[in-house]
Design a protein around this motif. Structure first.
Motif, PDB file in Angstrom:
ATOM      1  N   ALA A  83      10.986 -10.014   7.593  1.00 10.77           N
ATOM      2  CA  ALA A  83       9.992  -9.060   8.087  1.00 10.77           C
ATOM      3  C   ALA A  83       9.884  -9.126   9.602  1.00 10.77           C
ATOM      4  CB  ALA A  83       8.635  -9.348   7.445  1.00 10.77           C
ATOM      5  N   LEU A  87      10.515  -6.028  12.107  1.00  9.05           N
ATOM      6  CA  LEU A  87       9.516  -5.609  13.088  1.00  9.05           C
ATOM      7  C   LEU A  87      10.093  -5.628  14.501  1.00  9.05           C
ATOM      8  CD1 LEU A  87       6.532  -4.722  13.139  1.00  9.05           C
ATOM      9  CD2 LEU A  87       5.951  -7.084  13.739  1.00  9.05           C
ATOM     10  N   CYS A 106      -0.921 -10.553  11.146  1.00 11.27           N
ATOM     11  CA  CYS A 106       0.371 -10.634  10.456  1.00 11.27           C
ATOM     12  C   CYS A 106       0.169 -11.458   9.186  1.00 11.27           C
ATOM     13  CB  CYS A 106       1.420 -11.229  11.398  1.00 11.27           C
ATOM     14  SG  CYS A 106       1.686 -10.237  12.901  1.00 11.27           S
ATOM     15  N   ALA A 156       4.626 -10.664   4.769  1.00  9.60           N
ATOM     16  CA  ALA A 156       5.406  -9.521   5.237  1.00  9.60           C
ATOM     17  C   ALA A 156       4.528  -8.286   5.424  1.00  9.60           C
ATOM     18  CB  ALA A 156       6.552  -9.221   4.283  1.00  9.60           C
ATOM     19  N   THR A 157       3.267  -8.502   5.770  1.00  9.05           N
ATOM     20  CA  THR A 157       2.337  -7.407   6.025  1.00  9.05           C
ATOM     21  C   THR A 157       1.781  -7.555   7.430  1.00  9.05           C
ATOM     22  OG1 THR A 157       1.741  -7.140   3.699  1.00  9.05           O
ATOM     23  CG2 THR A 157       0.158  -6.349   5.315  1.00  9.05           C
ATOM     24  N   MET A 208       7.749   2.748  11.595  1.00  8.08           N
ATOM     25  CA  MET A 208       7.728   1.624  10.661  1.00  8.08           C
ATOM     26  C   MET A 208       8.571   1.910   9.424  1.00  8.08           C
ATOM     27  SD  MET A 208       5.891  -0.739  12.122  1.00  8.08           S
ATOM     28  CE  MET A 208       5.375  -1.859  10.816  1.00  8.08           C
ATOM     29  N   GLU A 211      12.359   1.175   9.189  1.00 10.12           N
ATOM     30  CA  GLU A 211      12.836  -0.177   8.877  1.00 10.12           C
ATOM     31  C   GLU A 211      12.327  -0.667   7.522  1.00 10.12           C
ATOM     32  OE1 GLU A 211      15.060  -1.916  10.277  1.00 10.12           O
ATOM     33  OE2 GLU A 211      15.393  -0.620  12.021  1.00 10.12           O
ATOM     34  N   PHE A 213       9.156  -0.442   6.179  1.00 12.70           N
ATOM     35  CA  PHE A 213       7.740  -0.780   6.024  1.00 12.70           C
ATOM     36  C   PHE A 213       6.993   0.361   5.326  1.00 12.70           C
ATOM     37  CE2 PHE A 213       8.921  -3.688   9.424  1.00 12.70           C
ATOM     38  CZ  PHE A 213       8.194  -4.830   9.121  1.00 12.70           C
ATOM     39  N   ASN A 215       3.234   1.994   4.316  1.00 13.76           N
ATOM     40  CA  ASN A 215       1.843   2.055   4.741  1.00 13.76           C
ATOM     41  C   ASN A 215       0.885   1.961   3.550  1.00 13.76           C
ATOM     42  OD1 ASN A 215      -0.479   4.537   5.407  1.00 13.76           O
ATOM     43  ND2 ASN A 215      -0.423   2.720   6.691  1.00 13.76           N
ATOM     44  N   TYR A 223       0.774  -2.153   7.229  1.00 13.83           N
ATOM     45  CA  TYR A 223       2.141  -1.919   6.755  1.00 13.83           C
ATOM     46  C   TYR A 223       2.712  -3.181   6.117  1.00 13.83           C
ATOM     47  CZ  TYR A 223       2.267   2.535   9.184  1.00 13.83           C
ATOM     48  OH  TYR A 223       2.008   3.826   9.589  1.00 13.83           O
ATOM     49  N   SER A 224       3.495  -2.989   5.041  1.00 12.12           N
ATOM     50  CA  SER A 224       4.141  -4.102   4.351  1.00 12.12           C
ATOM     51  C   SER A 224       5.622  -3.818   4.167  1.00 12.12           C
ATOM     52  CB  SER A 224       3.498  -4.332   2.974  1.00 12.12           C
ATOM     53  OG  SER A 224       2.144  -4.669   3.082  1.00 12.12           O
ATOM     54  N   LEU A 225       6.397  -4.901   4.107  1.00 12.65           N
ATOM     55  CA  LEU A 225       7.830  -4.794   3.848  1.00 12.65           C
ATOM     56  C   LEU A 225       8.122  -5.462   2.510  1.00 12.65           C
ATOM     57  CD1 LEU A 225      10.556  -3.840   5.052  1.00 12.65           C
ATOM     58  CD2 LEU A 225      10.824  -6.164   5.973  1.00 12.65           C
TER      59      LEU A 225
END
Length: 240
Positions: A83, A87, A106, A156-157, A208, A211, A213, A215, A223-225
């Motif tokens: 993540a 970012l 984060c 990862a958020t 975002m 890549e 991410f 919402n 945002y999270s991955l």
């Protein structure tokens, strides 16, 4: 005499807080035994982008609880390494167009989430109402806005905003609300914000999403991955 709805709600909040406090002290199966960022696979974003803009609110009193939050011993942005790398790519892409990110939060230790729940259960503590939840009763915050288990604890958020930069001077874009504003106006697609504010939110969303991410629709800054985490694992490593 029957227990009132308000009394019952208060007891439920307190019970949830106690359960989470116990979880922090004695990890359940979904809490990783990791005790260091290295064991948890967490990287400091500044190891990849040394000059990224950070304003980590939970490490200071400028947040909805009105005090530094348990687990935040330093104002750092830690993320699962994948993540953090994603970012960093978002930041690099934005810089080519004259924009930069500003990070508000984060990775979030599980003990910090438990502290949020305890705060939500104290209905007499309303010092930050005017700034963070002016249109809601505090008893309405647990659930949609304050979750007993947070995706942030998976590492990862991120909570963040966008700045426009000219040379070395950067100005935050107008997003329509501040960070941690618990109100429908903070919903990413809220129709009540201006055209400029909506465009700014969409610029951040597109950068975002490029890549991977995703919402959270109730918070334009969140945002999270998903690809960077194990969905059944959260962490309680302090940020130090």
């Amino acid at each position: 005499m029957p227990i009132s709805a308000m009394t019952m709600k208060t007891w439920l909040l307190l019970a949830c807080a106690l359960a989470l406090s116990a979880q922090a002290a004695e990890p359940l199966s979904r809490v990783s035994p990791a005790r260091t960022p290295q064991e948890a696979g967490l990287s400091d974003i500044r190891s990849l982008v040394p000059d990224i803009a950070e304003d980590i609110h939970y490490a200071k009193s400028d947040n909805f609880t009105g005090a530094p939050v348990d687990g935040y011993g330093a104002p750092k942005c830690l993320l699962r390494t994948a993540a953090a790398q994603a970012l960093a790519r978002v930041e690099a892409s934005l810089r080519r167009d004259g924009y930069r990110l500003r990070l508000w939060d984060c990775y979030r230790p599980a003990r910090a989430v438990a502290a949020f729940v305890r705060w939500a259960g104290d209905l007499s503590e309303t010092r930050t109402k005017a700034e963070h939840y002016p249109n809601l009763g505090k008893d309405k915050l647990l659930g949609e806005y304050i979750a007993p288990i947070s995706g942030h604890s998976r590492g990862a958020t991120v909570d963040l905003t966008l700045m426009h930069c000219e040379s070395t001077r950067c100005t935050p874009l107008d997003m329509g609300t501040d960070f941690d504003f618990f109100d429908p106006r903070a919903h990413t697609d809220n129709p009540g914000v201006s055209a400029v504010q909506r465009a700014n939110r969409q610029r951040l969303l597109q950068a975002m999403a490029a890549e991977g991410f995703v919402n959270y629709a109730l918070e334009w800054w969140h945002y999270s991955l998903p690809s960077a985490v194990a969905a059944d694992t959260i962490y309680d490593v302090p940020v130090e």
